[in-house]
Design an enzyme around this catalytic site. Structure first.
Site, PDB file in Angstrom:
ATOM      1  N   HIS A  10       7.256   7.068   2.741  1.00  0.00           N
ATOM      2  CA  HIS A  10       6.063   6.425   2.222  1.00  0.00           C
ATOM      3  C   HIS A  10       5.455   7.252   1.095  1.00  0.00           C
ATOM      4  CE1 HIS A  10       1.661   5.243   2.672  1.00  0.00           C
ATOM      5  NE2 HIS A  10       2.268   4.106   2.368  1.00  0.00           N
ATOM      6  N   HIS A  66      -0.645   5.157  -6.631  1.00  0.00           N
ATOM      7  CA  HIS A  66      -1.035   4.298  -5.515  1.00  0.00           C
ATOM      8  C   HIS A  66      -1.949   3.163  -5.948  1.00  0.00           C
ATOM      9  CE1 HIS A  66      -2.200   2.895  -1.627  1.00  0.00           C
ATOM     10  NE2 HIS A  66      -3.404   3.423  -1.666  1.00  0.00           N
TER      11      HIS A  66
END
Length: 382
Positions: free
Chosen positions: A56, A98
């Site tokens: 991740h 992100h």
């Protein structure tokens, strides 16, 4: 969700059009030479473990997220897939952050030359203040350095603040090739298109650029080790319209709904019923649900009982790769914590094993080494 309402939601997603200015992809991006191309058709998704361990944002529990260093470490720890999140620069280059706002993940606040770039924008209906990638050219962004977003919880990772650049998607794709060659195993990539509606409103077409680069790196086929993911159905439909032939994953949360369908009031809950999954399986390949959708949390924060999510998705021929598994106590179910310090690592291996037992096809992990070891123990136990 009634089938007619599902169909209406899907049609609505397909017919949301980008603004007329959505061609702001840079001349440099559209004509650039691919950094690295093996000549091989991107390798095939074979010989990979089941279930998968997906890094991740890289090994983001140990290095600042979305950096080449985080991806290198993740693969060293045994991860099968790496996950870059994608936003776009002012000159239309896909880069790995992100969110469009980069105040929390870079040292931009320490650059006085960019002080006047701080602004407030509407991001999926909410006012967000900070510095936005789409206000920086790639050259300007490359003068910044990544920093740990969760510094209080991850002081070890914070020790690497200021060392790493913000990579482009092209650089990460090239890194994937290099890692596959150097490790002798197929390394996959699962990029996420972030806030597609916002990017289109700013004049960009991220799906077109993703499709171009996937093709350039010989990954544009059904057996390629690539899945493109999004929380917005429109983005996944748009990818297909741009000729993308690889696999796709629809990301969901327990509450709320996709922003591209917010005017229709469509919720993720409605889109993840058994009937909805059957309809969506016509053009997506899997779901990336918030992990509480797979095993619910009890009111006291302890881990509860499995839902029907995995069984329903598998019945529709879809894969399930829940997110996000993190070792720190603050992210774990209360009965899997060790002590009271929020930053202390608790029993992540035990938690993720519960999900393996339910039959998930992969897991998104911040600490890939822990998830890899847990998978080995789970498979050995047979």
């Amino acid at each position: 969700m009634h089938s007619t309402k599902i169909a209406t939601g899907i049609v609505a997603a397909a017919t949301i059009l980008a603004p007329a200015t959505a061609t702001a992809t840079s001349e440099a991006a559209s004509t650039s030479q691919v950094l690295s191309s093996s000549g091989n058709p991107g390798y095939r998704e074979k010989g990979m473990s089941d279930p998968l361990v997906i890094a991740h944002r890289g090994a983001s529990g140990y290095r600042p997220e979305h950096t080449l260093a985080a991806y290198d470490l993740a693969v060293e720890q045994g991860a099968d897939y790496i996950e870059p999140d994608l936003v776009m620069t002012k000159d239309g280059v896909l880069v790995d952050r992100h969110e469009p706002e980069i105040g929390g993940t870079t040292d931009v606040a320490d650059h006085p030359e960019f002080a006047d770039r701080r602004t407030t924008k509407q991001l999926d209906g909410a006012s967000v203040t900070g510095w936005f990638v789409d206000d920086f050219t790639l050259a300007e962004l490359k003068t910044l350095r990544a920093k740990e977003r969760l510094g209080d919880l991850r002081p070890g990772s914070s020790g690497y603040d200021g060392q790493f650049e913000v990579p482009t998607l092209e650089e990460v794709l090239a890194q994937r090739e290099q890692l596959s060659r150097s490790t002798g195993r197929v390394i996959g990539i699962i990029p996420e298109i972030k806030h597609s509606t916002y990017l289109h409103s700013e004049g960009f077409d991220p799906e077109a650029e993703v499709a171009r680069l996937v093709k350039a790196f010989h990954l544009d086929h059904r057996k390629a080790p690539i899945w493109v993911q999004s929380f917005e159905l429109t983005a996944l439909k748009s990818l297909r319209e741009h000729g993308y032939r690889g696999k796709s994953t629809f990301l969901t949360t327990v509450k709320g709904g996709p922003y591209d369908l917010h005017e229709q009031g469509t919720s993720y809950a409605e889109l993840t019923t058994a009937a909805s999954m059957q309809e969506l399986s016509l053009w997506i390949d899997g779901f990336g649900p918030e992990k509480n959708a797979v095993i619910a949390r009890n009111a006291d924060g302890t881990l509860g009982e499995p839902t029907s999510f995995v069984a329903d998705a598998h019945a529709a021929g879809l894969k399930v790769t829940p997110w996000t598994f993190r070792a720190e106590n603050t992210f774990l179910p209360t009965d899997y914590r060790t002590g009271s310090d929020p930053a202390t690592h608790g029993r992540l291996a035990d938690e993720v094993t519960r999900f393996f037992e339910v039959g998930v096809d992969g897991v998104f992990c911040d600490q890939p080494d822990i998830c890899v070891e847990a998978r080995e123990d789970f498979l050995d136990a047979g």
